[in-house]
Design an enzyme around this catalytic site. Structure first.
Site, PDB file in Angstrom:
ATOM      1  N   HIS A 169       0.843  -1.216   0.000  1.00  0.00           N
ATOM      2  CA  HIS A 169       0.000   0.000   0.000  1.00  0.00           C
ATOM      3  C   HIS A 169       0.876   1.264   0.000  1.00  0.00           C
ATOM      4  CE1 HIS A 169      -3.107   2.805   1.332  1.00  0.00           C
ATOM      5  NE2 HIS A 169      -4.000   1.884   1.443  1.00  0.00           N
ATOM      6  N   GLU A 272      -0.805   1.597  -5.411  1.00  0.00           N
ATOM      7  CA  GLU A 272      -0.603   0.351  -4.656  1.00  0.00           C
ATOM      8  C   GLU A 272      -0.520  -0.866  -5.580  1.00  0.00           C
ATOM      9  OE1 GLU A 272      -3.891   2.470  -1.960  1.00  0.00           O
ATOM     10  OE2 GLU A 272      -3.774   0.299  -1.703  1.00  0.00           O
TER      11      GLU A 272
HETATM   12  O1  TA6 Z   1      -6.133   1.727  -0.624  1.00  0.00           O
HETATM   13  C1  TA6 Z   1      -7.242   2.573  -0.525  1.00  0.00           C
HETATM   14  C2  TA6 Z   1      -7.945   2.311   0.789  1.00  0.00           C
HETATM   15  O2  TA6 Z   1      -8.558   1.057   0.806  1.00  0.00           O
HETATM   16  C3  TA6 Z   1      -8.944   3.452   1.017  1.00  0.00           C
HETATM   17  O3  TA6 Z   1     -10.264   3.021   0.834  1.00  0.00           O
HETATM   18  C4  TA6 Z   1      -8.627   3.898   2.449  1.00  0.00           C
HETATM   19  O4  TA6 Z   1      -9.365   3.142   3.372  1.00  0.00           O
HETATM   20  C5  TA6 Z   1      -7.129   3.615   2.493  1.00  0.00           C
HETATM   21  O5  TA6 Z   1      -7.013   2.350   1.872  1.00  0.00           O
HETATM   22  C6  TA6 Z   1      -6.491   3.729   3.843  1.00  0.00           C
HETATM   23  O6  TA6 Z   1      -6.841   2.651   4.619  1.00  0.00           O
HETATM   24  P1  TA6 Z   1      -6.359   2.675   6.179  1.00  0.00           P
HETATM   25  O7  TA6 Z   1      -6.927   1.475   6.778  1.00  0.00           O
HETATM   26  O8  TA6 Z   1      -4.848   2.663   6.147  1.00  0.00           O
HETATM   27  O9  TA6 Z   1      -6.888   3.978   6.727  1.00  0.00           O
END
Ligand code: TA6
Length: 300
Positions: A169, A272
């Protein structure tokens, strides 16, 4: 048994290139310095927190005030989302899987003046992860030098097939989100999380002027993030991944998240390397699957 920084450094330190130290963020980190770059990797979540190519600025964005000792995921760097991406569907289980808030074991470190290679493992068993129901060993190998390469390997140690979704991520630091374009996704279909999961086809480069949360079905393997404000291009080459996720929370969601600082959303974008949604992975008993991303930076 997890060791303290001093014991880890005696076993796995490779001076002057790799040291294990207690971080001011409240956990143990590996600090890496080679000719091509310097990097910091937390044992918590095996999370790359920082990567700075020599002569360049920081490439990864990290939330101001990030802490490794709160039990909450650290926002920024490259969190490992495994064995699921997004909501778990079970209130007892966190979004983006459980390994990003667990300490991983250091298993292998090698270094030379040009590059360093560190491997971390987390053994997910019914004992360590009772609410999950699977059994696997997940290994993250990080290779730093002129580029940054991450390899996330899942070894299914159970006697039944294992289905996972996963993501590296990556939070990239940008000078100004208004001066950013992401190429390499042209013509691909994406699931738009901001449009109730409707599907669209990407027209032109991805630019961001509102909350963006998209899952691209992307088996092409190369994305470039052009940052005109910082006059650089970040290139992400991937293997074993059929999804690219692009996310920026924009102002309102960033305010709700509460840990992105003032205007933090203007200085980051997530691109990501993943397998999520329709691209979930089925790994047969005893089999291994590897997801990899390699990042480098060029000046414009
Ligand atoms: O990768 C995008 C995502 O799934 C968004 O929907 C948002 O939730 C982000 O990840 C961040 O997630 P987190 O759990 O790190 O706040």
């Amino acid at each position: 048994m997890l060791q303290g920084a001093a014991a880890l450094d005696r076993t796995f330190g490779r001076p002057p290139h790799v040291r294990f130290v207690d971080s001011p963020l409240g956990g143990i980190v590996a600090e890496i310095e080679t000719a091509g770059s310097r990097a910091t990797i937390a044992l918590r979540g095996a999370q790359v927190l920082d990567w700075v190519p020599t002569g360049s600025g920081r490439v990864l964005w990290l939330a101001p005030g990030a802490r490794l000792d709160t039990g909450k995921p650290v926002r920024g760097g490259i969190p490992v989302c495994w064995p699921w991406f997004g909501p778990s569907g079970n209130p007892a289980l966190p979004a983006h899987g459980f390994v990003r808030t667990r300490d991983w074991a250091v298993v292998e470190v090698a270094a030379n003046p040009e590059s360093a290679r560190l491997s971390f493992e987390f053994e997910a068993t019914p004992e360590t992860c009772p609410s999950w129901g699977g059994a696997a060993v997940v290994r993250l190998t990080v290779i730093t030098g002129l580029s940054l390469r991450l390899e996330l390997e899942t070894h299914n140690t159970a006697t039944a097939p294992l289905i996972i979704t996963e993501a590296l991520h990556s939070y990239f630091r940008v000078g100004d989100i208004a001066a950013v374009g992401i190429e390499g996704l042209l013509g691909l279909t994406y699931i738009d999380q901001m449009a109730a999961g409707q599907c669209f086809k990407q027209q032109g480069p991805v630019t961001i002027d509102a909350e963006v949360d998209r899952l691209y079905h992307d088996d092409r393997g190369v994305c470039t993030l052009t940052d005109r404000a910082l006059a650089r291009q970040i290139r992400i080459v991937k293997e074993g991944s059929a999804t690219t996720v692009v996310w920026n929370p924009w102002a309102d969601k960033a305010a709700r998240l509460g840990d992105m600082g003032v205007d933090g959303f203007r200085h980051m974008v997530c691109v990501e390397t993943a397998n999520v949604g329709p691209s979930k992975m089925q790994i047969e008993p005893g089999a291994r699957h590897r997801l990899a991303a390699e990042i480098n930076v060029e000046r414009l």
